[in-house]
Design an enzyme around this catalytic site. Structure first.
Site, PDB file in Angstrom:
ATOM      1  CB  ALA A  10     -12.548 -45.120  41.292  1.00  0.00           C
ATOM      2  N   GLY A  12     -17.376 -48.031  40.737  1.00  0.00           N
ATOM      3  CA  GLY A  12     -18.599 -48.638  41.269  1.00  0.00           C
ATOM      4  C   GLY A  12     -19.675 -47.595  41.541  1.00  0.00           C
ATOM      5  CG  MET A  14     -21.791 -47.015  47.566  1.00  0.00           C
ATOM      6  SD  MET A  14     -22.763 -45.538  47.944  1.00  0.00           S
ATOM      7  CE  MET A  14     -21.629 -44.609  48.971  1.00  0.00           C
ATOM      8  CG  HIS A 156     -30.734 -52.787  49.766  1.00  0.00           C
ATOM      9  ND1 HIS A 156     -31.126 -53.189  51.018  1.00  0.00           N
ATOM     10  CD2 HIS A 156     -29.928 -51.703  49.951  1.00  0.00           C
ATOM     11  CE1 HIS A 156     -30.583 -52.395  51.934  1.00  0.00           C
ATOM     12  NE2 HIS A 156     -29.859 -51.477  51.314  1.00  0.00           N
ATOM     13  CE  LYS A 160     -27.299 -54.964  50.690  1.00  0.00           C
ATOM     14  NZ  LYS A 160     -25.873 -54.581  50.724  1.00  0.00           N
TER      15      LYS A 160
HETATM   16  P1  NAP Z   1     -20.576 -51.896  42.975  1.00  0.00           P
HETATM   17  O1  NAP Z   1     -21.285 -50.878  42.146  1.00  0.00           O
HETATM   18  O2  NAP Z   1     -20.583 -53.328  42.534  1.00  0.00           O
HETATM   19  O3  NAP Z   1     -19.076 -51.386  43.157  1.00  0.00           O
HETATM   20  C1  NAP Z   1     -18.072 -52.162  43.761  1.00  0.00           C
HETATM   21  C2  NAP Z   1     -16.718 -51.652  43.284  1.00  0.00           C
HETATM   22  O4  NAP Z   1     -15.697 -52.440  43.930  1.00  0.00           O
HETATM   23  C3  NAP Z   1     -16.528 -51.810  41.785  1.00  0.00           C
HETATM   24  O5  NAP Z   1     -15.723 -50.758  41.305  1.00  0.00           O
HETATM   25  C4  NAP Z   1     -15.787 -53.155  41.710  1.00  0.00           C
HETATM   26  O6  NAP Z   1     -14.998 -53.302  40.545  1.00  0.00           O
HETATM   27  C5  NAP Z   1     -14.889 -53.060  42.923  1.00  0.00           C
HETATM   28  N1  NAP Z   1     -14.501 -54.418  43.346  1.00  0.00           N
HETATM   29  C6  NAP Z   1     -15.323 -55.436  43.678  1.00  0.00           C
HETATM   30  N2  NAP Z   1     -14.611 -56.553  43.976  1.00  0.00           N
HETATM   31  C7  NAP Z   1     -13.313 -56.206  43.827  1.00  0.00           C
HETATM   32  C8  NAP Z   1     -12.094 -56.916  43.994  1.00  0.00           C
HETATM   33  N3  NAP Z   1     -12.078 -58.195  44.416  1.00  0.00           N
HETATM   34  N4  NAP Z   1     -10.944 -56.249  43.756  1.00  0.00           N
HETATM   35  C9  NAP Z   1     -10.951 -54.959  43.362  1.00  0.00           C
HETATM   36  N5  NAP Z   1     -12.079 -54.227  43.162  1.00  0.00           N
HETATM   37  C10 NAP Z   1     -13.245 -54.852  43.405  1.00  0.00           C
HETATM   38  O7  NAP Z   1     -21.181 -51.927  44.477  1.00  0.00           O
HETATM   39  P2  NAP Z   1     -21.756 -50.693  45.337  1.00  0.00           P
HETATM   40  O8  NAP Z   1     -23.233 -50.659  45.220  1.00  0.00           O
HETATM   41  O9  NAP Z   1     -20.968 -49.464  45.068  1.00  0.00           O
HETATM   42  O10 NAP Z   1     -21.462 -51.243  46.814  1.00  0.00           O
HETATM   43  C11 NAP Z   1     -20.145 -51.534  47.237  1.00  0.00           C
HETATM   44  C12 NAP Z   1     -20.171 -52.011  48.683  1.00  0.00           C
HETATM   45  O11 NAP Z   1     -20.586 -50.933  49.532  1.00  0.00           O
HETATM   46  C13 NAP Z   1     -21.140 -53.161  48.958  1.00  0.00           C
HETATM   47  O12 NAP Z   1     -20.549 -54.033  49.925  1.00  0.00           O
HETATM   48  C14 NAP Z   1     -22.352 -52.463  49.552  1.00  0.00           C
HETATM   49  O13 NAP Z   1     -23.141 -53.291  50.380  1.00  0.00           O
HETATM   50  C15 NAP Z   1     -21.669 -51.389  50.346  1.00  0.00           C
HETATM   51  N6  NAP Z   1     -22.507 -50.214  50.670  1.00  0.00           N
HETATM   52  C16 NAP Z   1     -22.358 -49.710  51.915  1.00  0.00           C
HETATM   53  C17 NAP Z   1     -23.033 -48.553  52.271  1.00  0.00           C
HETATM   54  C18 NAP Z   1     -22.781 -47.976  53.647  1.00  0.00           C
HETATM   55  O14 NAP Z   1     -23.310 -46.870  53.947  1.00  0.00           O
HETATM   56  N7  NAP Z   1     -21.969 -48.635  54.475  1.00  0.00           N
HETATM   57  C19 NAP Z   1     -23.864 -47.917  51.358  1.00  0.00           C
HETATM   58  C20 NAP Z   1     -23.988 -48.450  50.063  1.00  0.00           C
HETATM   59  C21 NAP Z   1     -23.282 -49.601  49.733  1.00  0.00           C
HETATM   60  P3  NAP Z   1     -15.627 -54.163  39.318  1.00  0.00           P
HETATM   61  O15 NAP Z   1     -16.788 -53.370  38.842  1.00  0.00           O
HETATM   62  O16 NAP Z   1     -14.488 -54.225  38.377  1.00  0.00           O
HETATM   63  O17 NAP Z   1     -16.030 -55.483  39.912  1.00  0.00           O
END
Ligand code: NAP
Length: 268
Positions: A10, A12, A14, A156, A160
């Site tokens: 939540a 992050g 996204m 990106h 990333k």
């Molecule tokens: P981000 O800002 O780093 O957010 C990730 C979130 O997941 C953070 O809240 C993080 O918590 C949490 N998290 C990470 N590892 C965890 C774990 N082991 N246990 C529990 N929580 C964990 O990344 P983002 O940019 O939002 O991207 C997240 C993912 O979505 C990536 O894989 C990205 O490639 C993907 N994505 C996909 C799309 C699509 O359309 N499919 C679009 C954009 C992004 P902490 O901050 O505490 O680590």
């Protein structure tokens, strides 16, 4: 009927955008917001965290605490977290929308096994524009065929962690399928040194990382005398979040099985 949605990760990039998108969507409401058990965000109001004002849903540190409160979990986190969440959702019979990328082949196999009993919508990119591009790429590859060299470029933001992007790899899969090739055999991930002349059967990938680029993808079909390029540029994460919420409302009405954004948009 209103679909109750939980958002994990939540805090992050996204996660926050997804909370905002759920608030803006008709037919959906935010039922839970989840973060790591040790997160400093626990207890915060999810709406305030996302910058959309108080909505009365507090961030919790465990999906198990809220598993009875939602219909669909939207998960854009990291492979190990998504895998653990899939096991909880499968045991509880909850549907999932997954946008996480960067799974290793072992993580992919474990995830595929875990989600068998539930309805899952998973896509490397939830934007409508990118999903339209997948369709255009399929058409272009079939028309241009073996007469062109195909290169996939993606850029990106500096944060990333995986490369090439999941979207670039999905584009590669679409191209390889259209041409009857196996991406594992024909992908070339970057070039350096004495590479030799280009083999027309290959599909090349180039990655750029930096700044705040939300996500650019261009596929070039390069022939002697002409070039076709199909480009998508995301300028806001809201394009992914809106698509994911649309997928959540859609997947809530589906039988157990595996779906992607092409199914949600009826592009098959
Ligand atoms: P981000 O800002 O780093 O957010 C990730 C979130 O997941 C953070 O809240 C993080 O918590 C949490 N998290 C990470 N590892 C965890 C774990 N082991 N246990 C529990 N929580 C964990 O990344 P983002 O940019 O939002 O991207 C997240 C993912 O979505 C990536 O894989 C990205 O490639 C993907 N994505 C996909 C799309 C699509 O359309 N499919 C679009 C954009 C992004 P902490 O901050 O505490 O680590």
């Amino acid at each position: 009927m209103t679909i109750r949605i939980a958002v994990t990760g939540a805090g992050g990039r996204m996660g926050k955008t997804l909370i905002e998108a759920v608030q803006l969507a008709e037919g959906a409401q935010l039922a839970a917001a989840i973060e790591r058990p040790e997160s400093s965000l626990l207890g915060a109001d999810a709406g305030e965290l996302a910058g959309v004002g108080r909505i009365g849903v507090s961030v919790v540190g465990s999906i198990a605490d809220v598993v009875n409160d939602f219909d669909v979990l939207i998960d854009f986190t990291a492979p190990e977290a998504t895998l653990a969440n899939a096991q909880v959702c499968a045991n509880a019979g909850k549907s999932m929308v997954v946008g996480t990328t960067g799974f290793s082949s072992e993580q992919k196999s474990a995830f595929d096994a875990a989600v068998k009993p539930i309805a899952l919508c998973m896509a490397s990119n939830f934007s409508t524009g990118v999903n339209l591009c997948f369709k255009l790429l399929d058409m272009a590859a079939r028309v241009l065929g073996d007469e062109v060299d195909i290169e996939v470029y993606e850029a990106h933001h500096r944060h990333k962690v995986d490369a090439p992007s999941g979207t670039a790899l999905s584009m590669g899969e679409v191209l390889a399928n259209a041409l009857g090739r196996d991406l594992n055999d024909v992908a070339v991930y970057g070039r350096e040194g004495q590479t030799g002349a280009r083999d027309r059967n290959t599909i090349g990938f180039a990655t750029v990382r930096g700044g705040d680029v939300v996500g650019d993808h261009t596929v070039s079909f390069l022939a002697d005398g002409e070039r076709v390029e199909i480009t998508h540029k995301a300028s806001s994460r809201m394009s992914f979040a809106r698509g994911a919420v649309r997928a959540a409302i859609w997947v809530a009405a589906q039988a157990a099985g595996r779906y992607d954004m092409q199914d949600v948009l009826d592009l098959r």
